[in-house]
Design a protein around this motif. Sequence first.
Motif, short mmCIF file in Angstrom:
data_model
loop_
_atom_site.label_atom_id
_atom_site.label_comp_id
_atom_site.label_asym_id
_atom_site.label_seq_id
_atom_site.Cartn_x
_atom_site.Cartn_y
_atom_site.Cartn_z
N CYS A 1 40.55 -6.81 62.97
CA CYS A 1 40.82 -7.82 61.94
C CYS A 1 39.51 -8.46 61.49
O CYS A 1 38.56 -8.59 62.27
CB CYS A 1 41.76 -8.89 62.46
SG CYS A 1 43.44 -8.31 62.76
N TYR B 1 48.59 -14.00 64.99
CA TYR B 1 48.39 -12.88 64.07
C TYR B 1 49.17 -13.10 62.77
O TYR B 1 48.63 -12.97 61.67
CB TYR B 1 48.84 -11.58 64.74
CG TYR B 1 48.84 -10.37 63.84
CD1 TYR B 1 47.68 -9.65 63.62
CD2 TYR B 1 50.01 -9.96 63.20
CE1 TYR B 1 47.67 -8.54 62.79
CE2 TYR B 1 50.02 -8.85 62.37
CZ TYR B 1 48.85 -8.14 62.17
OH TYR B 1 48.86 -7.04 61.33
N LYS B 2 50.44 -13.46 62.90
CA LYS B 2 51.27 -13.68 61.71
C LYS B 2 50.76 -14.86 60.89
O LYS B 2 50.72 -14.81 59.65
CB LYS B 2 52.72 -13.91 62.12
CG LYS B 2 53.45 -12.66 62.57
CD LYS B 2 54.91 -12.95 62.86
CE LYS B 2 55.69 -11.69 63.20
NZ LYS B 2 57.11 -11.98 63.49
N LYS B 3 50.37 -15.92 61.58
CA LYS B 3 49.91 -17.12 60.88
C LYS B 3 48.69 -16.82 60.02
O LYS B 3 48.61 -17.22 58.84
CB LYS B 3 49.59 -18.22 61.89
CG LYS B 3 49.10 -19.52 61.26
CD LYS B 3 48.82 -20.58 62.32
CE LYS B 3 48.32 -21.87 61.69
NZ LYS B 3 48.03 -22.90 62.75
N ASP C 1 44.13 -7.34 58.37
CA ASP C 1 44.26 -6.29 59.38
C ASP C 1 43.74 -4.99 58.78
O ASP C 1 44.28 -4.50 57.78
CB ASP C 1 45.74 -6.17 59.77
CG ASP C 1 46.01 -5.11 60.82
OD1 ASP C 1 45.16 -4.23 61.02
OD2 ASP C 1 47.09 -5.15 61.43
N SER D 1 39.13 -12.76 55.68
CA SER D 1 39.46 -12.18 54.38
C SER D 1 38.30 -12.20 53.39
O SER D 1 38.20 -11.34 52.51
CB SER D 1 40.66 -12.90 53.78
OG SER D 1 40.41 -14.29 53.64
N THR E 1 47.44 -13.76 59.04
CA THR E 1 47.63 -12.73 58.00
C THR E 1 48.48 -13.24 56.85
O THR E 1 48.19 -12.99 55.68
CB THR E 1 48.27 -11.46 58.61
OG1 THR E 1 49.46 -11.81 59.33
CG2 THR E 1 47.31 -10.74 59.53
N GLU E 2 49.53 -13.98 57.18
CA GLU E 2 50.42 -14.51 56.12
C GLU E 2 49.73 -15.58 55.29
O GLU E 2 50.07 -15.77 54.12
CB GLU E 2 51.70 -15.05 56.75
CG GLU E 2 52.60 -13.94 57.31
CD GLU E 2 53.80 -14.47 58.07
OE1 GLU E 2 53.95 -15.71 58.15
OE2 GLU E 2 54.60 -13.65 58.56
N SER E 3 48.78 -16.30 55.88
CA SER E 3 48.04 -17.32 55.13
C SER E 3 46.94 -16.71 54.27
O SER E 3 46.36 -17.39 53.42
CB SER E 3 47.41 -18.33 56.09
OG SER E 3 46.36 -17.73 56.84
N GLY E 4 46.66 -15.43 54.48
CA GLY E 4 45.63 -14.76 53.72
C GLY E 4 44.23 -15.00 54.25
O GLY E 4 43.25 -14.57 53.63
#
Length: 335
Positions: free
Chosen positions: A264, A97-99, A108, A267, A101-104
């Motif tokens: 999710c 999840y972090k990987k 979420d 993007s 979302t943080e990569s764009g």
Amino acid sequence: MKFVEKKWLVVTVVMLICYLISIDAWATDAKKTIVFNDRSWDSIQVHNRIAGFILEHGYGYRVDYMFADSMASLTGLGKGDIDVLMEMWVQTNIAGYKKLTESGKMVDLGPNFTNAPSGWYIPTYMVKGDPKRGIKPVAPDLKTVEDLPRYWELFKDPESPNKGRFYNNPSSWALTYEINETKIHTYGLDQYYNVFDSGSEMALVTSMVSAYENGKPWLGYFWEPTWVMGTLDMTMIGEPAYDPKRWVKKDYGCAWAADNVVICVNSKLVETNPDVVSFLKRYETSVPLTSSILAYMKDSGGKPEDAATWFLREYPDAWHKWVPDNTIKRIEDAL
């Protein structure tokens, strides 16, 4: 007179063609098929069909359901092969999840349902008995993981009877499978219990239901919302209180956190299909509501798509809030 009749015939045909073209244009204006990630458990399949039905009949999109479990689904979501994940269990998949979302690569959109519990369960009759079924309590003091060593013989593994059997989720759910394996080791239970790969959700459920119907012991991992947890009287085994440090450390020696299950999307969908994103941002249910839908599916012997249309018929007040007023009639006409 014949000329006038022919003229009106031509006009009528032209108008009909224009109407059909406009209908087809509305139905294909999406320019892409919205791909949902199907997984092997019932609730995500049902939520996919609910959202898919609304997008198809209310918005004119074509939809598809791509099966991919665990990390394969996150890879597909990151690449854009999958557009929508209706159930991202954040705590369970925190690294992925972090990987993403943080990569764009992933956005979420907010909760589908919140405070979803998961953990290790036994039938309540093992602790309290069931006088109506003539079942006596065989483990009245089994309350926490610390009590499991003394009761291992109740759960004897038929393939290796020198240890008990712990029913794990399918190994294809790689992360949760590994977490439960690690928990067994951290709690020192690996000398008392074998970790059994259930192979599929269906097999895991069958093992639980079969034991329950026969009044036998059962120990394993499970979660909510599910129809089976709403039907059977099961008790969660106590663990030390959830401690995020133990999860960072990855020895997992504490309880699972109640999970927030979010929706999710890839993007790119935010830019290319904002109407889809707007709808999914408003889509929200709950653990009890989802359990009731799954219970209907089980009791009726239906498929996820049957449960989806049942929900849309029975709970209009819930989903009317998710969509613009001009889509409601189209959706209801399709039911």
